[in-house]
Design a protein around this motif. Sequence first.
Motif, mmCIF file in Angstrom:
data_model
loop_
_atom_site.group_PDB
_atom_site.id
_atom_site.type_symbol
_atom_site.label_atom_id
_atom_site.label_comp_id
_atom_site.label_asym_id
_atom_site.label_seq_id
_atom_site.Cartn_x
_atom_site.Cartn_y
_atom_site.Cartn_z
ATOM 1 N N VAL A 134 0.996 -0.986 -0.054
ATOM 2 C CA VAL A 134 -0.130 -0.047 0.066
ATOM 3 C C VAL A 134 0.833 1.142 0.161
ATOM 4 O O VAL A 134 0.677 2.079 -0.752
ATOM 5 N N ASN A 135 1.735 1.366 1.141
ATOM 6 C CA ASN A 135 2.671 2.546 1.010
ATOM 7 C C ASN A 135 4.291 2.078 0.939
ATOM 8 O O ASN A 135 4.871 3.260 0.559
ATOM 9 N N GLY A 136 4.391 0.690 0.944
ATOM 10 C CA GLY A 136 5.879 0.430 0.507
ATOM 11 C C GLY A 136 6.538 1.100 -0.592
ATOM 12 O O GLY A 136 7.657 1.518 -0.281
ATOM 13 N N PRO A 137 6.165 0.836 -1.641
ATOM 14 C CA PRO A 137 6.844 1.373 -2.730
ATOM 15 C C PRO A 137 7.064 3.017 -2.735
ATOM 16 O O PRO A 137 8.265 3.390 -3.100
ATOM 17 N N GLY A 138 6.199 3.765 -2.406
ATOM 18 C CA GLY A 138 6.263 5.030 -2.247
ATOM 19 C C GLY A 138 7.304 5.460 -1.262
ATOM 20 O O GLY A 138 8.195 6.282 -1.615
ATOM 21 N N GLU A 139 7.276 4.760 -0.041
ATOM 22 C CA GLU A 139 8.007 5.197 1.011
ATOM 23 C C GLU A 139 9.704 4.699 0.662
ATOM 24 O O GLU A 139 10.671 5.320 0.871
ATOM 25 N N ALA A 140 9.764 3.723 -0.159
ATOM 26 C CA ALA A 140 11.025 3.194 -0.465
ATOM 27 C C ALA A 140 11.855 4.118 -1.737
ATOM 28 O O ALA A 140 12.926 4.241 -1.584
ATOM 29 N N ARG A 141 10.959 4.953 -2.268
ATOM 30 C CA ARG A 141 11.395 5.686 -3.183
ATOM 31 C C ARG A 141 12.194 6.896 -2.536
ATOM 32 O O ARG A 141 13.185 7.577 -3.011
ATOM 33 N N GLU A 142 11.875 7.333 -1.196
ATOM 34 C CA GLU A 142 12.428 8.291 -0.265
ATOM 35 C C GLU A 142 13.634 7.660 0.366
ATOM 36 O O GLU A 142 14.419 8.252 1.093
ATOM 37 N N THR A 143 14.188 6.359 0.413
ATOM 38 C CA THR A 143 15.048 5.995 1.231
ATOM 39 C C THR A 143 16.303 5.105 0.374
ATOM 40 O O THR A 143 15.936 4.896 -0.868
ATOM 41 N N MET A 144 17.469 5.022 0.765
ATOM 42 C CA MET A 144 18.452 4.407 0.195
ATOM 43 C C MET A 144 18.118 2.779 0.135
ATOM 44 O O MET A 144 18.580 2.328 -0.932
ATOM 45 N N ILE A 145 17.738 2.249 1.045
ATOM 46 C CA ILE A 145 17.348 0.744 1.216
ATOM 47 C C ILE A 145 15.804 0.713 1.658
ATOM 48 O O ILE A 145 15.487 1.243 2.820
#
Length: 370
Positions: free
Chosen positions: A309-320
Amino acid sequence: MSLRPYRHITRRTSRKIMVGPVAVGGDAPISVQTMTNTLTTDIEGTLDQIRRSAEAGADIVRVSCPDEDSTQALRAIVKGSPVPIVADIHFHYKRAIEAADAGAACLRINPGNIGSAERVREVVKAARDHGCSMRIGVNAGSLDKHLLEKYGEPCPDALVESAMEHARILEDNDFLDFKISVKASDVFMAVAAYRGLAAACDYPLHLGITEAGGLTGGTVKSALGIGTLLWEGIGDTLRVSLSADVVEEVKVGFELLRTLDLRHRGVRIVSCPSCARQGFNVINTVEALEKRLSHVRAPVTVSVLGCVVNGPGEARETMIGITGGGAGNHKVYIGGDPNHNISTQAMIDHIVALVEAKATEIEAAGQGEV
């Protein structure tokens, strides 16, 4: 023009002083402090707390010096400490002189509470001779009698007036290497006092909500008070006062600074609270990662989200990043992009390895902790 102006904090312009090798004020990073709660005469016990605090990220550690035995022990503590030591002095001017001679980098003192003008001059001379800075520490619980009579009760104006009175004593002795704190356990009072003090002078400010309470309550109070001031650009060094392990004070202090993008040190994990959609146990995973990555000092961002649900969006803002998938097959993101899958069993070891490799890369590029 910043792409994200809503995240910009303009720090108050202040003088710069030195606490040993640590700069406080000016353009220096906001430093994190804690204070030992061992008997100072217990040299090894005190040094153990200092070392653990330094490992957690403390830049400066304060040690209480209530008697001559403590200032005698301070010499060995200073010698064995990996960070500069502030000697906490109340009332007795000789303890301040002894602490300066023992190698303290800074004296926490109220000049108006240590006696005659001659005694103040002696303390200033000792500080100057030994390269000590000072902190004027005003507290709502111990205001001077004349201010309580004037204002009727502790209040922001009384705290600011007390601070400026003490500052003038040092100024009259041509000593300007000091910072100031105006602490209160009442968040409203403390914030108002620091705002007033920030407008009244350009000395570096030491932030704190005194007697904040236990780990949970004290963290919340400190986050509200210290966090509000930091967001407004006020503050050059801070101590989170908790009735808890001193290391917890350091952790909370750094988390405040990282949240406001004022310091960059260690692994910052973005994670969800978890729900029935999670593809793996998020809470246990985050707990394990925090423990296993506590040694990393390079600023690495990691997202741990239980579902798509939010995983891909949050991953775009982090290194890993890692996002929970079906049948124990989870997606790993590198640099914001989906990269490969990993099983639940191998996930934690794999993320730890990726973070450590990223940390090594950051440090090799000269972009380590700030």
